[in-house]
Design a protein around this motif. Structure first.
Motif, short mmCIF file in Angstrom:
data_model
loop_
_atom_site.label_atom_id
_atom_site.label_comp_id
_atom_site.label_asym_id
_atom_site.label_seq_id
_atom_site.Cartn_x
_atom_site.Cartn_y
_atom_site.Cartn_z
N ARG A 54 0.82 -1.22 0.00
CA ARG A 54 0.00 0.00 0.00
C ARG A 54 0.85 1.26 0.00
O ARG A 54 0.34 2.36 -0.24
CB ARG A 54 -0.94 0.01 1.21
CG ARG A 54 -2.14 -0.91 1.06
CD ARG A 54 -3.14 -0.77 2.19
NE ARG A 54 -2.82 -1.60 3.34
CZ ARG A 54 -2.55 -1.15 4.56
NH1 ARG A 54 -2.53 0.16 4.79
NH2 ARG A 54 -2.30 -1.98 5.56
N ARG A 55 2.14 1.11 0.26
CA ARG A 55 3.04 2.27 0.28
C ARG A 55 3.83 2.42 -1.01
O ARG A 55 4.67 3.32 -1.12
CB ARG A 55 3.99 2.15 1.48
CG ARG A 55 3.29 2.39 2.81
CD ARG A 55 4.18 2.09 4.00
NE ARG A 55 3.62 2.64 5.23
CZ ARG A 55 2.70 2.04 5.98
NH1 ARG A 55 2.23 0.85 5.60
NH2 ARG A 55 2.24 2.61 7.07
N ILE A 56 3.59 1.54 -1.98
CA ILE A 56 4.30 1.62 -3.26
C ILE A 56 3.42 2.31 -4.28
O ILE A 56 2.35 1.82 -4.64
CB ILE A 56 4.70 0.20 -3.72
CG1 ILE A 56 5.78 -0.35 -2.76
CG2 ILE A 56 5.22 0.21 -5.15
CD1 ILE A 56 6.23 -1.76 -3.07
N ARG A 57 3.85 3.46 -4.73
CA ARG A 57 3.02 4.31 -5.60
C ARG A 57 2.61 3.63 -6.90
O ARG A 57 1.53 3.87 -7.42
CB ARG A 57 3.77 5.61 -5.93
CG ARG A 57 3.78 6.62 -4.80
CD ARG A 57 4.36 7.93 -5.30
NE ARG A 57 4.32 8.96 -4.28
CZ ARG A 57 4.70 10.22 -4.50
NH1 ARG A 57 5.17 10.57 -5.70
NH2 ARG A 57 4.64 11.11 -3.52
N SER A 58 3.48 2.80 -7.43
CA SER A 58 3.20 2.19 -8.73
C SER A 58 2.13 1.11 -8.66
O SER A 58 1.66 0.65 -9.70
CB SER A 58 4.49 1.59 -9.31
OG SER A 58 5.47 2.58 -9.48
N LEU A 59 1.76 0.68 -7.45
CA LEU A 59 0.71 -0.33 -7.31
C LEU A 59 -0.62 0.35 -7.04
O LEU A 59 -0.70 1.28 -6.24
CB LEU A 59 1.05 -1.29 -6.16
CG LEU A 59 2.29 -2.16 -6.35
CD1 LEU A 59 2.56 -2.98 -5.10
CD2 LEU A 59 2.12 -3.07 -7.57
N PRO A 60 -1.68 -0.11 -7.68
CA PRO A 60 -2.98 0.52 -7.48
C PRO A 60 -3.51 0.27 -6.07
O PRO A 60 -3.64 -0.87 -5.64
CB PRO A 60 -3.88 -0.18 -8.53
CG PRO A 60 -3.20 -1.49 -8.80
CD PRO A 60 -1.73 -1.23 -8.64
#
Length: 701
Positions: free
Chosen positions: A612-618
């Protein structure tokens, strides 16, 4: 650590061959350093499990490195203000050790508990179990892998004599004639593995998917069965009934290689197709179509996953499907058998070496005197000093803060507040503790309520082994140094053990720990004694069991495929175990009229603390998936909020109206706070697995 140059890496920065930090595929990948603190992932084409393929989570796994929310200093809760403040490592560890001493002096050794994780390396899992039993002297240790494949483990041990997720390499799927996936959404939970299904179908093989939802995996199926949640066992009993009625049982195999079939035959006799249809909602023609496919297959595999296993009858359900495989003579035959698709990255290895309440390294049982003597000898302690069997994961959490329960909890690699069933109740139990210590990379929901938070290394900053879903032991190599102020879980354990005056030392060198793990596991079911770091790198992983070879003899080759000649019971035979269908622990009624089930989505992983903290993942947030008929009945519209209630709690989230789910069922993903406030904490009597996958619910606008 040595870094291995890989073709195509940045010319000035050699890449390191390692493995993905997420699911049990443990896909091979390369990691390259970029800039002062960043890393990027790339393909490792030669690694056989994924052949260079990665899912979106794997490709973006490096983005947590240098993240603004990364923890880099210990935090201690100020008793005056109630706020977390920065502390140095000596202050934090001294505080934890002093409070552990005080709690154990007042309440006994079992007043301190340890909760581990299925994402920890084998070395960490081993040291954590050793630390609990030797430095703390507590029996109270378990881990979140109890909620992963413990029901399949229990069934495998009962029926086959051993628990290994897949007793054959994953790539064997491509060579079989028929794969039956029971409760698995392979295409979303471990996407690189789905190519095996595609290659199988290109060869003319067939795929059957059994799931309450028409998932991305089900869209690949030649036959899709959509049972009522919690009725997979009734379906298995119906299949066995028809196999027997049609004369499709491999009588020679059953007679020579198994015991107990007559009892299983009698148990399935009452499950004629019409009864199966009434219980499961699967039509008699669909049931017969499945048996027709089995009849026409010269090789077949039955694979279960969490959808079938995370039930109060999870063990019985898996036993029902193992009975189907045994009746057809599949286990041990070429490109055939039963297997479990493990979920967590080290769900397999994490329980083999001491994190479970009832086990010692090598998959030895803690109440076995010979096992205790062997492991105590490796550790250099008296076998009588080792504590006995403790509480299982949920029972441990449920007992926290109670009169006879633990007063302190050390958490490694788990976000309990999000992942535990009946999560609001578990959070209350965590709040009642005298001491909660959490080791994590980021401020997870569990770390946020801790008394002490210790910042630890992430996957690319440490070396250690993992055991993937095939039983292949692989090696993650350290690619970059951790940020200043961050330590590994191994250093945390060693630091606390020293402060607690443990009778033995605790190494922080992973290769040294792995060698000791090998000695401790020698002679056990999960024997790693013939595996070394050098062998793992040279052979792209080594399959256990792999015992050390006697001096002068060639090294054991490892065991990619099991059961060709015998099963792991003393007599070499598999067991038919008769399961009795009783249904879900909680059925719908007038107040809670629909089934609730939970699961994953493609872009997130487990409790979501990292993804949830990785911007590239929805990060779409939680949602409630429901059928148009149900949406119409309650007046709900796509995208508008609905409320889901169960006897344990409620949550509010946008509706997602789809035709791919049963009209009597709603689905909620569990990566966000909310879903597990609703789930049922009813436990499987054998595995102690909670019933995550079905409970009674009400849905309103």
């Amino acid at each position: 650590m040595t870094e291995t140059p890989v073709t195509g890496a940045e010319p000035t920065r050699p890449a390191t061959r390692t493995h993905c930090p997420y699911c049990s595929l443990q896909c091979g990948m390369t990691v390259s350093r970029i800039g002062r603190a960043g890393i990027t992932t790339g393909a490792w084409d030669e690694f056989p499990v994924n052949e260079g393929a990665l899912c979106r989570k794997g490709w973006t796994a490096g983005e947590l490195r240098g993240h603004r929310e990364r923890l880099t200093t210990p935090l201690v809760r100020d008793r005056a203000t109630g706020e977390l403040r920065s502390a140095d490592w000596d202050e934090a560890l001294d505080l934890v050790a002093a409070r552990i001493r005080a709690i154990q002096d007042d309440h006994g050794r079992d007043a301190v508990a340890v909760f581990g994780g299925g994402g920890l390396t084998n070395e960490k899992a081993y040291q954590l179990g050793k630390f609990a039993r030797v430095a703390l002297g507590t029996s109270q240790i378990d881990y979140n892998g109890r909620w992963c494949m413990s029901s399949a483990a229990s069934a495998g041990n009962q029926a086959l004599g051993i628990d290994r997720g897949l007793p054959f390499p994953l790539a064997d799927i491509e060579q079989t004639d028929l794969v039956i996936l029971v409760g698995s959404n392979l295409a979303e939970t471990m996407p690189p593995a789905a190519r095996h299904l595609d290659r199988l179908r290109e060869r003319g093989g067939k795929v059957v998917v059994i799931d309450p939802r028409l998932t991305s995996t089900a869209e690949r199926a030649d036959l899709f069965l959509q049972p009522v949640p919690g009725t997979d066992l009734a379906l298995a009993l119906g299949v066995l009934h028809l196999l027997d009625a049609r004369g499709l049982v491999d009588e020679e195999y059953v007679a020579v290689r198994t015991t107990g079939f007559e009892e299983a035959r009698r148990g399935a006799a009452a499950w004629w197709p019409e009864r199966v249809e009434r219980v499961t909602g699967v039509g008699t023609d669909e049931l017969r179509a499945l048996v027709d496919l089995l009849a026409g297959a010269s090789a077949a595999m039955v694979l279960t996953a969490r959808g079938a296993e995370q039930h109060a009858q999870g063990t019985a359900t898996v036993l029902g499907w193992i009975n189907v495989a045994l009746a057809l003579g599949l286990p041990g035959a070429p490109y055939s058998g039963y297997g479990c698709l493990t979920g967590q990255g080290n769900g397999q290895g994490g329980r083999e070496h001491g994190q479970k309440a009832d086990q010692l390294p090598g998959y030895r049982m803690i109440d076995d005197p010979a096992a205790r003597a062997h492991v105590a000898g490796v550790w250099g302690v008296d076998a009588d000093s080792l504590p006995g069997k403790g509480r299982s994961a949920y029972e441990l959490l449920d007992a926290l803060g109670t009169e006879d329960g633990p007063k302190a909890l050390l958490v490694h690699g788990s976000n309990i507040v999000v992942s535990a069933p009946r999560a609001s109740h578990v959070t209350e139990r965590l709040d009642s503790l005298d001491l909660l210590v959490v080791c994590d990379l980021v401020m997870s929901e569990t770390a946020a309520i801790a008394d002490v938070v210790l910042p630890v290394t992430e996957w690319a900053e440490e070396t250690g082994t993992m055991t993937n879903l095939e039983g292949r032991v692989i090696l993650r190599r350290r690619a970059v140094s951790p940020p200043a102020g961050v330590r590994s879980d191994l250093e945390v354990v060693a630091g606390l053990a020293e402060r607690l005056d443990a009778p033995i030392g605790f190494s922080t060198d992973p290769e040294e720990i792995f060698a000791e793990l090998g000695r401790a596991s020698a002679g056990g079911k999960a024997d790693y004694s013939g595996i070394t770091y050098d062998r793992i790198e040279a052979e792209a992983g080594v399959f256990w069991p792999c015992p050390a070879a006697p001096e002068g003899l060639a090294a054991h080759p490892g065991t990619p495929r099991m059961f060709a000649d015998s099963f792991a019971h003393a007599d070499g035979r598999a067991r038919f175990v008769v399961p009795e269908f009783v249904g879900a622990a909680e059925e719908p009624d007038a107040t809670y009229p629909v089934h609730l089930t939970t699961g994953r989505v493609l872009g997130q992983y487990q409790s979501g603390a990292q993804t949830r903290r990785i911007r590239s993942l929805p990060d779409e947030g939680a949602f409630v998936e429901l059928h148009p008929m149900l949406a119409h009945r309650i007046g709900a519209h796509d995208g508008e909020p609905v409320v889901v209630r169960t006897r344990r709690g409620e949550m509010k989230a946008p509706a997602r109206v789809v035709t791919t789910i049963r009209p009597d069922t709603v689905f909620v993903p569990f990566h966000w706070v909310g879903a597990n406030r609703l789930t049922n904490d009813a436990l499987d009597p054998s595995s102690r697995m909670p019933e995550f996958k079905v409970c009674a619910a009400e849905v309103t606008r």
